[in-house]
Scaffold this active site. Structure first.
Site: not given
Ligand code: GRF
Length: 191
Positions: A14, A16, A93-95, A109, A111, A144, A176
């Site tokens: 968590g 982010n 999980r894929i939605l 999202n 990535h 999708e 990020e």
């Molecule tokens: C991040 O690297 C994000 O890009 C990826 O999963 C990780 C999540 O990290 N999708 P956090 O749970 O936000 O610390």
């Protein structure tokens, strides 16, 4: 200013989520986090939500017979909190297509790669294996196709001599934490 009501969906640490919550404390920020949804009860981000008095629910996929039932419960929480935008932040999980189509250009999202390069997992090692000299992260709309929706914003950094997947992951993660709040602000303000 009327702030957009955002749910953040997580599966783990968590960090982010924390970056988004911090950004939302600014008076002029056009969004607020009204709900955290975790599909794993052990997700570290739940403690952060609780410490910051953000409503959080666990919708554990193990407790549902199929994906549709799991997503129906998620949708119930989203509706109850009048959510307008969804941020996936390490949601593993894929939605389903059905779910995603109910939220066109409303699910974001983050990535850890410069999409469309390196969708999927283990991006840092794959960047190193490919010998790329540039790496980064992408915030994109969710459709999708896995990691395939339109790009909203990207941030880049150089791959340095001696970089490992771990060192790259740490530097990309810092990026990020800057990029996701910027991208959410852009979407929320334009929406
Ligand atoms: C991040 O690297 C994000 O890009 C990826 O999963 C990780 C999540 O990290 N999708 P956090 O749970 O936000 O610390």
């Amino acid at each position: 200013m009327v702030k957009k009501r955002v749910a953040v969906m997580i599966s783990g640490r968590g960090s982010n989520l924390a970056a988004l919550v911090k950004a939302c404390t600014a008076v002029e920020y056009p969004a607020k986090i009204v709900l955290v949804i975790a599909n794993r009860p052990e997700a570290g981000g739940l403690e952060f939500a609780s410490a910051n008095a953000i409503p959080a629910v666990v919708v554990d996929h193990h407790e549902f017979t199929d994906r549709a039932a799991h997503e129906k419960e998620i949708a119930r929480h989203l509706a109850a909190h009048r959510v307008e935008l969804i941020c996936l932040a390490g949601y593993m999980r894929i939605l389903s297509q059905g779910f995603v189509q109910q939220w066109p250009d409303k699910i974001l999202n983050i990535h850890p790669s410069l999409l469309p390069e390196f969708p999927g997992l283990h991006t840092h090692q794959r960047v190193l294996d490919a010998g790329h000299t540039e790496h980064g992260c992408t915030v994109h709309y969710v459709n999708e196709v896995l990691d395939g929706g339109a790009v909203i914003m990207q941030a880049k950094l150089p791959v340095l001599p001696g970089d490992t997947a771990t060192s790259l992951a740490a530097r990309v993660l810092k990026l990020e934490h800057k990029l996701y709040p910027q991208a959410l602000a852009r979407v929320a303000a334009a929406d």
